[in-house]
Design an enzyme around this catalytic site. Sequence first.
Site, mmCIF file in Angstrom:
data_model
loop_
_atom_site.group_PDB
_atom_site.id
_atom_site.type_symbol
_atom_site.label_atom_id
_atom_site.label_comp_id
_atom_site.label_asym_id
_atom_site.label_seq_id
_atom_site.Cartn_x
_atom_site.Cartn_y
_atom_site.Cartn_z
ATOM 1 N N ASP A 12 0.839 -1.195 0.000
ATOM 2 C CA ASP A 12 0.000 0.000 0.000
ATOM 3 C C ASP A 12 0.881 1.254 0.000
ATOM 4 O OD1 ASP A 12 -2.368 1.356 -0.012
ATOM 5 O OD2 ASP A 12 -2.736 1.176 2.138
ATOM 6 N N HIS A 29 2.619 3.397 -8.998
ATOM 7 C CA HIS A 29 2.312 1.993 -9.295
ATOM 8 C C HIS A 29 3.458 1.331 -10.079
ATOM 9 C CE1 HIS A 29 -1.504 2.485 -7.512
ATOM 10 N NE2 HIS A 29 -2.051 3.220 -8.468
ATOM 11 N N LEU A 123 10.994 -19.764 -5.146
ATOM 12 C CA LEU A 123 9.933 -19.092 -4.397
ATOM 13 C C LEU A 123 8.545 -19.398 -4.964
ATOM 14 C CD1 LEU A 123 9.384 -16.793 -2.212
ATOM 15 C CD2 LEU A 123 9.292 -15.233 -4.157
HETATM 16 C C1 IPE Z 1 -5.633 -2.788 -0.526
HETATM 17 O O1 IPE Z 1 -5.189 -1.483 -0.666
HETATM 18 C C2 IPE Z 1 -5.627 -3.473 -1.856
HETATM 19 C C3 IPE Z 1 -4.321 -3.628 -2.473
HETATM 20 C C4 IPE Z 1 -3.162 -3.358 -1.914
HETATM 21 C C5 IPE Z 1 -4.356 -4.162 -3.805
HETATM 22 P P1 IPE Z 1 -6.207 -0.261 -0.801
HETATM 23 O O2 IPE Z 1 -5.377 0.963 -0.722
HETATM 24 O O3 IPE Z 1 -7.064 -0.427 -1.980
HETATM 25 O O4 IPE Z 1 -7.084 -0.451 0.505
HETATM 26 P P2 IPE Z 1 -8.029 0.566 1.268
HETATM 27 O O5 IPE Z 1 -9.044 1.030 0.292
HETATM 28 O O6 IPE Z 1 -7.159 1.690 1.736
HETATM 29 O O7 IPE Z 1 -8.597 -0.216 2.411
HETATM 30 C C1 IPE Z 2 -1.369 0.250 -3.432
HETATM 31 O O1 IPE Z 2 -1.180 1.627 -3.438
HETATM 32 C C2 IPE Z 2 -1.574 -0.339 -4.809
HETATM 33 C C3 IPE Z 2 -2.967 -0.700 -5.128
HETATM 34 C C4 IPE Z 2 -3.965 -0.713 -4.303
HETATM 35 C C5 IPE Z 2 -3.228 -1.084 -6.498
HETATM 36 P P1 IPE Z 2 -2.415 2.628 -3.438
HETATM 37 O O2 IPE Z 2 -2.809 2.920 -4.836
HETATM 38 O O3 IPE Z 2 -3.490 2.125 -2.556
HETATM 39 O O4 IPE Z 2 -1.744 3.921 -2.795
HETATM 40 P P2 IPE Z 2 -2.392 4.894 -1.757
HETATM 41 O O5 IPE Z 2 -2.879 4.072 -0.612
HETATM 42 O O6 IPE Z 2 -3.495 5.621 -2.432
HETATM 43 O O7 IPE Z 2 -1.264 5.798 -1.352
HETATM 44 MG MG MG Z 3 -4.050 2.396 -0.631
#
Ligand code: IPE
Ligand code: IPE
Ligand code: MG
Length: 235
Positions: A12, A29, A123
């Site tokens: 995240d 990303h 892995l």
């Molecule tokens: C969880 O992250 C899903 C992934 C890492 C793919 P999100 O950033 O989407 O989760 P929420 O919405 O903050 O709970």
């Molecule tokens: C995690 O990073 C990747 C996915 C959920 C695809 P985020 O896109 O959730 O990044 P934040 O949480 O908005 O910073």
């Molecule tokens: Mg996120």
Amino acid sequence: MNVPQHIAIILDGNGRWAKQHGMPRNFGHTQGAKNVETICREAWNLGVKYLTVYAFSTENWSRPREEVDALMKLLRNYMKNCVKTAEKNHMRVRIIGDKTGLDEDIQESIARLEESSKDHDGLNFQIAINYGSRDEMLRGMRKMLQDYKEDKFSLNELNETKFQSYLDTADIPDPDLLIRTSGEQRISNYLLWQLAYTELYFTNVPWPDFTKEELVKAIEDYNSRDRRYGGIKEE
Ligand code: IPE
Ligand code: IPE
Ligand code: MG
């Protein structure tokens, strides 16, 4: 150091990391995807046998169209390149989640990747795409009830092992350690059944900055835990 056999990661913070660097979210990303490769290598070098990362949730479809498109493009390329990476480092790659909800060409790339890496002995790398734990359990339940209707098992044979065999993670041991980066302290519909006894580790470091050193820190923290499984501590 006791290294967890299976580490699950909620990667995240890509978006926030990019914003901090004055860049668009999608740049985060791209960096995040690169880092997945690094952490796969480092985890294996440290002795981890299974690594499961959350790349796209069933809830992530509600993001703006451009971001979903960019993520799908990234995953599309990732699946293609991963065949070579898996060849090089002997990873066995499996995708968990509802593949039927993905574009057909992505489904084909996934099938190729899973097939070409299925005998690799390095892995075990699981990528959760269009994954939601509730959705996984419902899909499993539908399949299970169908088998029940066809008399493939009787009600008293239904136990935890049986139920587990209908999940996407059927042949994969439960995670020992869950890491979530970037400060959020929630599970976000990830591996709800499988995390029943997993140790949880949260760090403020955003995913693109999560290095080998951060991984070692998480494992060291895991080592300081007193895992009991409902029993008492063994001295
Ligand atoms: C969880 O992250 C899903 C992934 C890492 C793919 P999100 O950033 O989407 O989760 P929420 O919405 O903050 O709970
Ligand atoms: C995690 O990073 C990747 C996915 C959920 C695809 P985020 O896109 O959730 O990044 P934040 O949480 O908005 O910073
Ligand atoms: Mg996120």
